[in-house]
Design an enzyme around this catalytic site. Structure first.
Site, PDB file in Angstrom:
ATOM      1  N   ASP A  47       0.828  -1.205   0.000  1.00  0.00           N
ATOM      2  CA  ASP A  47       0.000   0.000   0.000  1.00  0.00           C
ATOM      3  C   ASP A  47       0.865   1.258   0.000  1.00  0.00           C
ATOM      4  OD1 ASP A  47      -2.981   1.054   0.896  1.00  0.00           O
ATOM      5  OD2 ASP A  47      -1.370   2.282   1.746  1.00  0.00           O
ATOM      6  N   TYR A  52       3.036   9.903  -0.720  1.00  0.00           N
ATOM      7  CA  TYR A  52       4.150   9.376   0.079  1.00  0.00           C
ATOM      8  C   TYR A  52       5.498   9.612  -0.620  1.00  0.00           C
ATOM      9  CZ  TYR A  52       0.501   6.473   2.388  1.00  0.00           C
ATOM     10  OH  TYR A  52      -0.611   6.002   3.031  1.00  0.00           O
ATOM     11  N   LYS A  77      -2.842   5.828  -4.022  1.00  0.00           N
ATOM     12  CA  LYS A  77      -3.918   6.775  -3.681  1.00  0.00           C
ATOM     13  C   LYS A  77      -3.695   8.102  -4.405  1.00  0.00           C
ATOM     14  CE  LYS A  77      -3.620   4.799   0.910  1.00  0.00           C
ATOM     15  NZ  LYS A  77      -2.162   4.604   1.037  1.00  0.00           N
ATOM     16  N   HIS A 110      -7.310   9.758  -1.619  1.00  0.00           N
ATOM     17  CA  HIS A 110      -6.586   9.740  -0.344  1.00  0.00           C
ATOM     18  C   HIS A 110      -7.340  10.443   0.795  1.00  0.00           C
ATOM     19  CE1 HIS A 110      -2.185   9.475   1.207  1.00  0.00           C
ATOM     20  NE2 HIS A 110      -3.040   9.211   2.161  1.00  0.00           N
TER      21      HIS A 110
END
Ligand code: A2P
Length: 280
Positions: A47, A52, A77, A110
């Site tokens: 994930d 990120y 996401k 997200h």
């Protein structure tokens, strides 16, 4: 070990491993090593997220893995600043490029970003990509019931997953009833409370009784409730420890003690969906 991980069947007919590896806060230059360790240990669900900034490292690990693409379940996401319809589609293409993939198993919005108020647009973009077969399952993250109701009314399509902060100090009991009523699976992020639950004395007692670690007890408790979990660690021994949660069971007393730790007022460690409006 992989065969021990149960799968959850989603409402779209796809199935997702109940235990996966999360990479929030793993820097890009460490992501390849961490994900390679995770896949070697037996994790199949990985994930990540555009926000990120580590999709490229994750992609390197996937490309080098000795495991077929169909065996893996890869989630990313959509970033908050790309909710507008065309922008969302473009951002998705960029994710695939960074991950070196030609489809994603799951793609989530997200955050709803209420101030921006474009999440219905974003949901329509994900719906189109799903229909084109470029995403196998579509869902959301950090959505409150009111946000889910709104996208459902606008498109007649509900998410199959909502990824939420959930751990012993923040159990989201009411929210879980809403999701059960709509057959939306919950995936827990920060299942270890981003580390904040790991020094809890009640859980330490239970862990001692079973000869397990606090992290293992927490993950077992979450799995027992049918929740999907994605613990994160950059340490190989911990990545391994968090995967070794299928050889023991909690008794009713343990479960009741863990259930009793819920602290809805103070237990949340991350941002709140109603007020998170950062456009990363
Ligand atoms: P680290 O990455 O240094 O191992 P969550 O998954 O809830 O976000 O929690 C992640 C946090 O918990 C990270 O700080 C991670 O640190 C730590 N962590 C993950 N697994 C374990 C474990 N088995 N034992 C102790 N700490 C852990």
């Amino acid at each position: 070990m992989t065969q021990n991980v149960p799968k959850i069947t989603l409402t779209d007919g796809n199935s997702i491993p109940q235990l996966g590896f999360g990479v929030w806060q793993v820097p890009n230059d460490q992501a390849q090593r961490a994900v390679t360790s995770a896949i070697d240990i037996g994790y199949r669900l990985i994930d990540t997220a555009q926000g990120y900034d580590n999709e490229a490292g994750v992609g390197e690990a996937i490309a080098a893995a000795d495991v077929g693409r169909e065996e893996l379940f890869i989630t990313s996401k959509l970033r908050n600043g790309a909710h507008q319809y065309d922008e969302a589609r473009r951002a998705f293409d960029e994710s695939l490029e960074r991950l070196k993939l030609d489809y994603l198993d799951m793609f989530l919005i997200h955050w709803p970003v209420p101030e921006q108020d474009l999440y219905v647009d974003a949901w329509k973009a994900l719906g189109a990509l799903y229909k084109d077969g470029r995403i196998r399952s579509i869902g959301v993250s950090n959505f409150l019931p009111e946000h889910i109701e709104r996208i459902g009314q606008a498109t007649d399509m509900l998410p199959v997953v909502n990824q939420l902060e959930l751990h012993p100090l923040y159990q989201q009991r009411d929210v879980r009833k809403f999701h059960a009523g709509h057959a939306i699976s919950i995936e827990c992020y920060s299942p270890l409370g981003s580390g904040a639950v790991l020094d809890n004395p009640t859980i330490a007692e239970i862990a001692k009784k079973h000869g397990k670690s606090v992290a293992q007890v927490i993950l077992r408790w979450e799995l027992d409730q049918g929740l999907i979990v994605i613990p994160k660690s950059t340490h190989e021994n911990r990545i391994k420890e968090n995967f070794d949660v299928f050889g023991f069971s909690l008794d009713a007393e343990d479960t009741a003690a863990l259930d009793g730790l819920d602290d809805p007022e103070n237990g949340k460690t991350g941002g709140h969906p109603a007020t998170m409006n950062d456009l990363f």
